[in-house]
Design a protein around this motif. Structure first.
Motif, PDB file in Angstrom:
ATOM      1  N   TYR A 366       0.834  -1.208   0.000  1.00 44.53           N
ATOM      2  CA  TYR A 366       0.000   0.000   0.000  1.00 44.53           C
ATOM      3  C   TYR A 366       0.870   1.260   0.000  1.00 44.53           C
ATOM      4  O   TYR A 366       0.509   2.266  -0.623  1.00 44.53           O
ATOM      5  CB  TYR A 366      -0.928   0.000   1.212  1.00 44.53           C
ATOM      6  N   TRP A 369       2.127   2.050  -3.345  1.00 43.77           N
ATOM      7  CA  TRP A 369       1.025   2.528  -4.178  1.00 43.77           C
ATOM      8  C   TRP A 369       0.677   3.984  -3.856  1.00 43.77           C
ATOM      9  O   TRP A 369       0.393   4.783  -4.748  1.00 43.77           O
ATOM     10  CB  TRP A 369      -0.180   1.599  -3.949  1.00 43.77           C
ATOM     11  N   THR A 370       0.686   4.354  -2.558  1.00 43.93           N
ATOM     12  CA  THR A 370       0.246   5.685  -2.134  1.00 43.93           C
ATOM     13  C   THR A 370       1.393   6.635  -1.834  1.00 43.93           C
ATOM     14  O   THR A 370       1.222   7.854  -1.913  1.00 43.93           O
ATOM     15  CB  THR A 370      -0.627   5.569  -0.879  1.00 43.93           C
TER      16      THR A 370
END
Length: 569
Positions: A366, A369-370
Motif C-alpha cells: 500500500y 502505491w500511495t
C-alpha cells in the motif's frame, strides 16, 4: 460478559502487565555478577571478567594443530572501566559517518545519515557511540601469544577518509606493532550504498615457526535502552543469535546476569547480533566455516556478544586473511533477508511472526502505491476489517440482540435479585427462549485478537515509520501526536462505542463502563501516532458496522413487537 467488557478487560490486563514489568525492572535491577574484592586501601572494587575471549575445546579441535592459543597480547591498552582513547579516524560515505579509534582499532561511533536523531531531527542518529553514560562499540582482534587484540594500539597513515564520486568503497588500514616476526594489519572496508562493513585481519608470518591464530569479532554495550523509548511500550534491547539448526534465539541481558543464558555455541553457519528498537549490529561470518559464538557479562551494566573464527595455520613466509562483515544499520525488513539468511527475523513479531510478516508485506504494498505510510496504515486496517467482516457482523448482531432485551434482563434481576442461583437459571432460560448466545459477541472478537495484536507489533517494529509523515501536524508516525488530537478523537470513539454496547444492568458496572473509555484513552497519549491511527480507524469502522447492525436489529424488534397489536386491532 458482553464484548465491550471483555475487550476492555484484555486491554487493561495487558497494560497492567507492561506497567508491572517496567516497574519491576526499574525498582529491582539485576544483581551484579562480578566478584567483589578488597582493594589495597580497604575499598571494595569490582573485579572485571576477562574480556578477551578464548576459543573452546570444540572449536580448537577442528584445527590441525589443536594447540589452544593464549589470550595474552602485546602492547595492551588499559581497558578497565571506560574505554581508553587513542587517535580518531573519521570515515564518511553516502550512508554513514564512522569513527575508528586507534586504541584497539574499535569502531567507536557510527552515524546513520538517512535516519535523524530522535531528539534532534537535524542531526544523524548515532547507532554506535562511546559516551560517558552510554557505550556501544564494535571490537575485534586476534587470539594468540603476542597477537593484537582490541586492547592493542594501532597506527595509521591517514585520519580522514571520504567516499568520492565514482568511488565504490573506502579501505582503512590499521597496523599493529610487530611481535615475534608476525605482522598484522586490521582493514575496514566501507561500501557505497550499503550498511555492511567488512572487517579483516591480514596476518603475515615472518617468524621461524608456524602459527595458528584465532580471530574474534564482538559488540560491547550497556543495557541502556535507546533514546525516545516509551516504558509502557516494551521493545527488546539485547543480544540475539541465529543458526540453521535452532533458528532465531534471543540472549537477554537478564539471563547473562544470572549466568543461565542458553544458546548454541558451535556451528558452521549463522550470525550474532545486538538489537535495539529499529536498529541492529550483527557479525556475519561466511557460511560453512567453523565458528564459536559467545555472550557474557563483563562488569556492572556491561555486556559483550561475539564470534570466534579460526584464521588457520600460517607457515613461515605465508600470509592469511580472515574477513567477517559487520552489518550496522536499520532493520529494513525488505532488505535484511538479502544481507544474510534469517537476518530479517531481527524484526521480531514474537510468536505471531507467521501473521505479522504478511501484514507488513501488505502494508509495504500500500505504501508503494500511495507513497504515504499513514494512508497505507488506513488501507491496511480497512483490509483486515473487511476480511473479518462476517465474524464482526455475527458478534455485533449478538450484541444488538442483547441490547434490545436488556430491559427484560433488568426485570429478571429485580425479581430474583436475592436468589442468585434462581436469577442465573432464569437468565439462561431467557437466553434459550430468545435464541441469544450471551458469548456470541465475544467469540468472534477472540478469533480476531491474534491478527490485531500482530498488526500492533508490525506498526511498532517498523523502522520505515520512523520520521515518516502522515498529514498536517503529524510528521513522525513513530512518535506520539504532539498535539494529542488523535488520542482525544480515539477517546471519543471509545465513548461512542460503549454507548452502542448493551448497557450494564449492575449500577456499579455501569459507572465503571462509563469511566473505562476515559481511563484507557490516557494510554493512547503515549502511543506512537501510527498505532493510534490504526486503533482510531479500526474503532471508526467498528462503530459504523455496529451502529448499522444495531439499527437493523432494533427496527426488526420494534416491528415484531407491533405486529401482535396490529393483529388484535
Amino acid at each position: 460478559m458482553d464484548t465491550q467488557k471483555f475487550v476492555l478487560f484484555l486491554i487493561f490486563s495487558t497494560s497492567m502487565l507492561f506497567l508491572w514489568d517496567a516497574w519491576q525492572k526499574e525498582q529491582n535491577p539485576p544483581p551484579p555478577a562480578a566478584v567483589t574484592a578488597q582493594g589495597p586501601g580497604g575499598e571494595s572494587s569490582v573485579r572485571r571478567q576477562e574480556d578477551t575471549p578464548v576459543p573452546g575445546e570444540k572449536l580448537v579441535s577442528t584445527q590441525p594443530g589443536k594447540s589452544e592459543p593464549s589470550a595474552e597480547s602485546a602492547d595492551s591498552v588499559k581497558i578497565s572501566g571506560k574505554l581508553e582513547s587513542g587517535e580518531k579516524i573519521v570515515v564518511k560515505t553516502d550512508l554513514v559517518v564512522a569513527e575508528i579509534n586507534t586504541a584497539g582499532g574499535d569502531l567507536r561511533q557510527l552515524e546513520l545519515l538517512d535516519h535523524p536523531d530522535k531528539e534532534d531531527k537535524n542531526k544523524p542518529f548515532a547507532l554506535l557511540q562511546s559516551q560517558y553514560d552510554h557505550v556501544y562499540v564494535a571490537q575485534s582482534g586476534l587470539i594468540g601469544e603476542g597477537l593484537p587484540s582490541h586492547k592493542t594500539r594501532y597506527t595509521t597513515e591517514s585520519h580522514a577518509y571520504e567516499l568520492a564520486g565514482g568511488q565504490d568503497k573506502i579501505e582503512v588500514r590499521l597496523v599493529a606493532p610487530e611481535a615475534d616476526g608476525v605482522r598484522v594489519t586490521k582493514i575496514y572496508t566501507f561500501h557505497r550504498g550499503s550498511y555492511l562493513i567488512d572487517v579483516s585481519f591480514e596476518v603475515t608470518n615472518q617468524g621461524t615457526a608456524a602459527i595458528q591464530p584465532f580471530s574474534y569479532f564482538q559488540m560491547l554495550r550497556d543495557s541502556k535502552p535507546p533514546v525516545g523509548s516509551v516504558f509502557m511500550i516494551p521493545t527488546y534491547t539485547g543480544a540475539a543469535l541465529y543458526t540453521e539448526e535452532e533458528k532465531f534465539k534471543k540472549i537477554e541481558f537478564s539471563a547473562l546476569d544470572k549466568g543461565n543464558a542458553s544458546y548454541p555455541k558451535n556451528a558452521d553457519n549463522g550470525w550474532i547480533a545486538m538489537l535495539q528498537h529499529y536498529f541492529l549490529t550483527a557479525w556475519l561470518p561466511t557460511d560453512k566455516s567453523q565458528r564459536e559464538y559467545y555472550a557474557k557479562r563483563l562488569g556492572e551494566n556491561e555486556y559483550t556478544a561475539g564470534v570466534i573464527v579460526p584464521v588457520g595455520q600460517i607457515e613461515p613466509g605465508n600470509t592469511a586473511t580472515v574477513t567477517v562483515p559487520l552489518y550496522a544499520g536499520p532493520e529494513e525488513q525488505s532488505k535484511l533477508a538479502a544481507v544474510a539468511p534469517g537476518l530479517d527475523l531481527t524484526v521480531d513479531y514474537g510468536w505471531l511472526t507467521v501473521i505479522g510478516a504478511p501484514l507488513f508485506w501488505l502494508l509495504s504494498f500500500y505504501h508503494s502505491w500511495t507513497g504515504n505510510w499513514g494512508v497505507a496504515i488506513i488501507l491496511l486496517t480497512m483490509s483486515v476489517k473487511l476480511a473479518f467482516f462476517p465474524l464482526s457482523a455475527a458478534g455485533y448482531r449478538s450484541m444488538a440482540k442483547l441490547r434490545v432485551v436488556t430491559p427484560k434482563l433488568q426485570r429478571l434481576r429485580e425479581q430474583h435479585g436475592a436468589d442468585r442461583q434462581r436469577m442465573h437459571q432464569a437468565m439462561m432460560d431467557f437466553y434459550k427462549t430468545e435464541k441469544i448466545n450471551p458469548m456470541g459477541g465475544c467469540l468472534p472478537i477472540v478469533v480476531q485478537i491474534p491478527v490485531f495484536i500482530s498488526l500492533y507489533w508490525v506498526l511498532l517494529a517498523s523502522v520505515e515509520l520512523r520520521y515518516a509523515p502522515f498529514a498536517l501536524w503529524i510528521e513522525d508516525m513513530s512518535s506520539p501526536d504532539p498535539y494529542y488530537v488523535l488520542p482525544v478523537i480515539m477517546g471519543i470513539s471509545m465513548f461512542v462505542q460503549s454507548k452502542l454496547s448493551p448497557p450494564a444492568t449492575d449500577p456499579i458496572q455501569a459507572k465503571v463502563m462509563q469511566i473505562m473509555p476515559l481511563a484507557f484513552s490516557v494510554f493512547f497519549f503515549f502511543f506512537p501516532a501510527g498505532l493510534v491511527l490504526y486503533s482510531l480507524v479500526n474503532n471508526i469502522l467498528s462503530i459504523t458496522q455496529q451502529w448499522q447492525i444495531t439499527r437493523m436489529i432494533e427496527r426488526a424488534a420494534a416491528k415484531s413487537s407491533n405486529t401482535p397489536a396490529l393483529k388484535k386491532k
